[in-house]
Design a protein around this motif. Sequence first.
Motif, mmCIF file in Angstrom:
data_model
loop_
_atom_site.group_PDB
_atom_site.id
_atom_site.type_symbol
_atom_site.label_atom_id
_atom_site.label_comp_id
_atom_site.label_asym_id
_atom_site.label_seq_id
_atom_site.Cartn_x
_atom_site.Cartn_y
_atom_site.Cartn_z
ATOM 1 N N HIS A 1 0.827 -1.206 0.000
ATOM 2 C CA HIS A 1 0.000 0.000 0.000
ATOM 3 C C HIS A 1 0.864 1.259 0.000
ATOM 4 O O HIS A 1 0.563 2.232 -0.701
ATOM 5 N N TRP B 1 -2.748 -4.749 -0.005
ATOM 6 C CA TRP B 1 -4.142 -4.295 0.043
ATOM 7 C C TRP B 1 -4.779 -4.476 -1.329
ATOM 8 O O TRP B 1 -4.214 -4.071 -2.349
ATOM 9 N N THR C 1 -9.715 -8.434 1.018
ATOM 10 C CA THR C 1 -9.194 -7.092 1.284
ATOM 11 C C THR C 1 -7.674 -7.098 1.408
ATOM 12 O O THR C 1 -6.995 -6.216 0.881
ATOM 13 N N SER D 1 -9.435 -12.200 5.793
ATOM 14 C CA SER D 1 -9.867 -10.808 5.640
ATOM 15 C C SER D 1 -11.113 -10.758 4.753
ATOM 16 O O SER D 1 -11.348 -11.660 3.946
ATOM 17 N N GLU E 1 -13.892 -8.119 -1.025
ATOM 18 C CA GLU E 1 -14.203 -6.707 -1.296
ATOM 19 C C GLU E 1 -14.502 -6.503 -2.773
ATOM 20 O O GLU E 1 -13.725 -6.902 -3.641
ATOM 21 N N SER F 1 -15.591 -1.398 0.306
ATOM 22 C CA SER F 1 -15.097 -0.756 1.516
ATOM 23 C C SER F 1 -14.843 0.733 1.290
ATOM 24 O O SER F 1 -14.566 1.182 0.182
ATOM 25 N N ARG F 2 -14.951 1.469 2.356
ATOM 26 C CA ARG F 2 -14.752 2.917 2.318
ATOM 27 C C ARG F 2 -13.272 3.242 2.130
ATOM 28 O O ARG F 2 -12.406 2.385 2.117
ATOM 29 N N THR G 1 -9.481 4.192 2.516
ATOM 30 C CA THR G 1 -8.578 3.469 3.414
ATOM 31 C C THR G 1 -7.223 4.166 3.486
ATOM 32 O O THR G 1 -6.525 4.273 2.480
ATOM 33 N N GLY H 1 -2.376 1.562 6.844
ATOM 34 C CA GLY H 1 -2.523 0.907 8.130
ATOM 35 C C GLY H 1 -1.202 0.426 8.695
ATOM 36 O O GLY H 1 -0.292 0.052 7.948
ATOM 37 N N TYR I 1 -6.227 -3.437 10.764
ATOM 38 C CA TYR I 1 -6.790 -2.160 10.312
ATOM 39 C C TYR I 1 -7.541 -2.334 9.000
ATOM 40 O O TYR I 1 -8.657 -1.822 8.832
ATOM 41 N N TYR I 2 -6.964 -3.062 8.065
ATOM 42 C CA TYR I 2 -7.597 -3.250 6.760
ATOM 43 C C TYR I 2 -8.850 -4.117 6.875
ATOM 44 O O TYR I 2 -9.826 -3.910 6.149
ATOM 45 N N ILE J 1 -12.123 -1.980 8.015
ATOM 46 C CA ILE J 1 -12.690 -0.884 7.223
ATOM 47 C C ILE J 1 -14.163 -1.178 6.922
ATOM 48 O O ILE J 1 -14.514 -2.277 6.476
#
Length: 360
Positions: free
Chosen positions: A189, A204, A257, A264, A267, A316-317, A319, A322, A327-328, A331
């Motif tokens: 990321h 990510w 994600t 995870s 998405e 997902s919103r 980001t 992280g 954290y990921y 979201i």
Amino acid sequence: MIKDDTMATLDRVVRGFCRLKNLNEVGTGDGFAIHFEEWEWEVGVGLYGFWRYAQFCEDAALQRSILAWYEQQIAKGLPAIQINTTAPMIALALVAGHHQRPDLLATVNDWADALLRDLPRTEEGGFQHVVKEQPNTGQLWDDTLFMTCLFLGVAGIVLKRRDLIDEAGYQFLLHTRYLSDPASGLWYHGWTFVDKHHFAGAFWARGNAWVTVAIPEFIELMGEHLDAGIRRYLAQVVARQVRTLCACQADNGMWHTVLDDPLSPQESSATAGIAWGMLRGVRMGILDDAVAVHALRAFDAVLARIDDGGIVLEASRGTMLGWDIQYYCDIAMAPVPYAQALTMLLLLEVEQGNWLGTTR
């Protein structure tokens, strides 16, 4: 899905995009007027998809609705220049070039000049990922390639400015150097020149999707104006990434994600973007034909996540970077314009490439 169903679904997703007013706020209208009020990256990606749709349909009314949104925003006053506020400029550059509007071309030129002159740089001249929330000193993010570098390249084409194309090409190379994992080809990321690390070390999914779509789009949009060596290099970069993406795709066609963490959440905006980039790359001849099978599995998975009102679910919103994988995973999901856009562009590619007419 048959061809007519593809276009009907595309129409529904476009209308869903137009109903979005702000993040997680869906209106009740059913027309093609854009109601999103904020000039930010979320709507910028959406506008790029909407413009591509309007061009594909050769619909002058849709093109006028996009033009009207830009005219209103410019009259109101544009925000401060940074990475994320540059995203709406991608479609504006295309609109300005299409209509040959001197006033809009001047706006594009001024924004491009300000980016080169005023945007903070990392070591080695990278675009620091400055956003409204924080300066992110010394940081490179993979989002930057889509949000800012595509604009610079398109602006270089419509303004006939070689310096902008060259700068965009350099940023693609520099971001590849620091964000692409040499072992897997997947992208981190972000990278910090201050502390010399990749933060959580997360692959990510949506960040990787920005790369999977940005590289083919950049190559295609630049055409003969892109240096042959850069074109060859970037084609190899995305091909290596895609080989690993195919290997970590979930059985149901989605991507998680965090790409290498099957626990995870799955998405949809990342899945739509990766699938679009894959099909686009295969059709351009920079990806292997076998990749299409994975992309079409993802296409089916995304279709299953579009509701009756055309809203793409399980996206997902926004980001930030992280510091850990959790954290990921945390979201929140919400209706977001970039999920609408990436799904629009996937549906457009399926239609343009006649992918449903191929052996699946």
